[in-house]
Design a protein around this motif. Structure first.
Motif, PDB file in Angstrom:
ATOM      1  N   THR A  40      45.372  37.811  50.041  1.00 16.77           N
ATOM      2  CA  THR A  40      46.247  38.595  49.174  1.00 16.77           C
ATOM      3  C   THR A  40      46.314  40.015  49.723  1.00 16.77           C
ATOM      4  N   ALA A  49      46.985  39.347  41.182  1.00 18.74           N
ATOM      5  CA  ALA A  49      46.183  38.119  41.182  1.00 18.74           C
ATOM      6  C   ALA A  49      46.002  37.595  42.600  1.00 18.74           C
ATOM      7  N   THR A  50      44.806  37.097  42.893  1.00 22.09           N
ATOM      8  CA  THR A  50      44.517  36.429  44.154  1.00 22.09           C
ATOM      9  C   THR A  50      44.577  34.923  43.928  1.00 22.09           C
ATOM     10  N   ASP A  53      41.652  31.405  41.005  1.00 24.19           N
ATOM     11  CA  ASP A  53      42.218  31.221  39.676  1.00 24.19           C
ATOM     12  C   ASP A  53      41.756  29.860  39.165  1.00 24.19           C
ATOM     13  N   SER A  55      40.309  27.520  35.472  1.00 25.56           N
ATOM     14  CA  SER A  55      40.144  27.443  34.017  1.00 25.56           C
ATOM     15  C   SER A  55      38.975  26.543  33.661  1.00 25.56           C
ATOM     16  N   TRP A  87      40.127  38.977  35.696  1.00 26.82           N
ATOM     17  CA  TRP A  87      40.958  38.787  34.510  1.00 26.82           C
ATOM     18  C   TRP A  87      40.452  37.589  33.732  1.00 26.82           C
ATOM     19  N   ASN A  97      45.671  38.426  28.701  1.00 30.63           N
ATOM     20  CA  ASN A  97      44.984  38.846  29.920  1.00 30.63           C
ATOM     21  C   ASN A  97      44.166  40.089  29.643  1.00 30.63           C
ATOM     22  N   ARG A 135      40.873  30.997  31.208  1.00 26.51           N
ATOM     23  CA  ARG A 135      41.302  31.089  32.599  1.00 26.51           C
ATOM     24  C   ARG A 135      40.755  32.383  33.189  1.00 26.51           C
ATOM     25  N   TYR A 136      40.152  32.278  34.356  1.00 29.69           N
ATOM     26  CA  TYR A 136      39.634  33.442  35.067  1.00 29.69           C
ATOM     27  C   TYR A 136      40.378  33.593  36.380  1.00 29.69           C
ATOM     28  N   ARG A 137      40.723  34.841  36.719  1.00 29.95           N
ATOM     29  CA  ARG A 137      41.392  35.129  37.988  1.00 29.95           C
ATOM     30  C   ARG A 137      40.762  36.373  38.604  1.00 29.95           C
ATOM     31  N   VAL A 139      41.242  39.548  40.741  1.00 27.82           N
ATOM     32  CA  VAL A 139      42.396  40.405  40.992  1.00 27.82           C
ATOM     33  C   VAL A 139      41.977  41.567  41.886  1.00 27.82           C
TER      34      VAL A 139
END
Length: 150
Positions: A40, A49-50, A53, A55, A87, A97, A135-137, A139
């Motif tokens: 990214t 966001a990368t 990602d 859940s 996130w 978020n 959900r985790y992301r 970033v």
């Protein structure tokens, strides 16, 4: 959940533990993992966001989610700084978020006169207090307005 990226590979792992039910106290009930080689690039001062990602659905509202991540971050040139964040979205509707973990996840290379590729890592224990999907992301953002890579 562990998020791991070393070199060109990235992965994300989620682990959830149930602390309240006597028969499951302290046990790891779920583990999830995601691997990616995606890069990214961003010069945005807003989180981007990368590819990390993933859940997970907690089995109890008292479940703890453990997130750990290791990565290489590249400032591409001197005087640039990237910030890594996490996130969390509860319910999967995109409206909740929240950046969690604060600004402790910073790749500091500002003021350096040359390009730096540095390791960045964190471990975070989350208590989302829900049995809905979480959900985790991972970033990233640029703190200097110049392009940085994750």
């Amino acid at each position: 959940m562990a998020l791991t990226r070393l070199g060109p590979n990235q992965s994300i792992n989620l682990a959830t533990t149930l602390a309240s039910a006597a028969d499951n106290a302290g046990k790891i009930l779920q583990i999830k993992n995601l691997a990616s080689t995606a890069t990214t690039a961003t010069s945005s001062s807003s989180y981007t966001a990368t590819a990390l990602d993933l859940s997970i659905t907690p089995t109890s509202s008292s479940s703890k989610i453990i997130i750990s991540m290791s990565t290489n971050t590249d400032n591409e040139a001197g005087g640039r700084q990237a910030e890594i964040g996490l996130w969390r979205e509860i319910g999967g509707d995109g409206s909740t978020n929240t950046v969690i973990g604060g600004n402790s996840m910073v790749m500091a290379s500002y003021g350096v006169s040359s390009r730096i590729v540095t390791g960045s890592s964190f471990v975070y224990i989350d208590s989302p207090a829900t049995t809905s999907v979480v959900r985790y992301r991972v970033v990233i953002k640029s703190n200097t307005g110049n392009q940085v890579l994750f």
